[in-house]
Write an enzyme that holds these catalytic residues in place. Structure first.
Site, mmCIF file in Angstrom:
data_model
loop_
_atom_site.group_PDB
_atom_site.id
_atom_site.type_symbol
_atom_site.label_atom_id
_atom_site.label_comp_id
_atom_site.label_asym_id
_atom_site.label_seq_id
_atom_site.Cartn_x
_atom_site.Cartn_y
_atom_site.Cartn_z
ATOM 1 N N GLU A 59 0.835 -1.213 0.000
ATOM 2 C CA GLU A 59 0.000 0.000 0.000
ATOM 3 C C GLU A 59 0.864 1.255 0.000
ATOM 4 O O GLU A 59 0.593 2.222 -0.706
ATOM 5 C CB GLU A 59 -0.895 0.031 1.250
ATOM 6 N N CYS A 88 -2.227 -2.698 7.037
ATOM 7 C CA CYS A 88 -1.661 -2.552 8.381
ATOM 8 C C CYS A 88 -1.865 -1.122 8.882
ATOM 9 O O CYS A 88 -2.199 -0.208 8.120
ATOM 10 C CB CYS A 88 -0.174 -2.929 8.378
HETATM 11 N N1 THU Z 1 2.334 -6.306 4.157
HETATM 12 C C1 THU Z 1 1.840 -5.452 3.206
HETATM 13 O O1 THU Z 1 2.374 -5.349 2.101
HETATM 14 N N2 THU Z 1 0.749 -4.720 3.524
HETATM 15 C C2 THU Z 1 0.101 -4.756 4.727
HETATM 16 O O2 THU Z 1 -0.823 -3.987 4.951
HETATM 17 C C3 THU Z 1 0.518 -5.721 5.734
HETATM 18 C C4 THU Z 1 1.772 -6.466 5.464
HETATM 19 C C5 THU Z 1 3.519 -7.110 3.826
HETATM 20 C C6 THU Z 1 4.749 -6.764 4.602
HETATM 21 C C7 THU Z 1 5.509 -8.059 4.551
HETATM 22 O O3 THU Z 1 6.266 -8.114 3.366
HETATM 23 C C8 THU Z 1 4.441 -9.127 4.488
HETATM 24 O O4 THU Z 1 3.253 -8.465 4.094
HETATM 25 C C9 THU Z 1 4.200 -9.861 5.786
HETATM 26 O O5 THU Z 1 3.955 -8.981 6.821
#
Ligand code: THU
Length: 130
Positions: A59, A88
């Site tokens: 994001e 997140c």
């Molecule tokens: N991740 C995202 O790309 N977006 C989120 O909103 C949550 C987590 C990714 C970060 C990491 O590479 C993987 O997901 C596991 O946490």
């Protein structure tokens, strides 16, 4: 209002960009596609690092790419993961920098025709404002 065709394009692009994710550590691939105010789609994927804290979410990569391309106003964001994850907390706050509210379309790539729709205002009450 987003047309059905644009919505389908946004969903297709988030599913496609997820395949570009660099996630050798978590193996959790994330795709994000932002629909700009003027109807363009800007995508991002997560990019991990051996120094884990350097990892950046899909994001935020999409938002930062969009800003670099001159976009600061958005109509929607779509996210693709296995399982249909929501953004997140850090990414919610980054989205909130540019949007009071924003529709968030959540796709589980295991069932891509089931799209859950939520919004930034629902997911981030009490956001920090300077
Ligand atoms: N991740 C995202 O790309 N977006 C989120 O909103 C949550 C987590 C990714 C970060 C990491 O590479 C993987 O997901 C596991 O946490």
């Amino acid at each position: 209002m987003m047309t059905d065709a644009i919505r389908q394009q946004l969903l297709a692009q988030t599913v496609a960009v997820r395949e570009q994710a660099y996630a050798p550590y978590s193996k959790f691939l994330v795709g994000a596609a932002l629909l700009t105010e003027d109807g363009q789609v800007v995508t991002g994927c997560n990019v991990e690092n051996a120094s884990f804290g350097m990892t950046i979410c899909a994001e935020r990569n999409a938002v930062f790419a969009a800003v670099a391309q001159g976009h600061r106003r958005f109509q929607a964001i779509a996210l693709a993961t296995v399982g249909g994850a929501t953004p997140c907390g850090a990414c919610r706050q980054v989205l909130a920098e540019f949007c009071d509210d924003l529709p968030i379309l959540i796709v589980d790539v295991a069932q891509p025709h089931v799209v859950i729709e939520t919004s930034l205002a629902v997911l981030l009450p009490g956001r920090f404002k300077l």
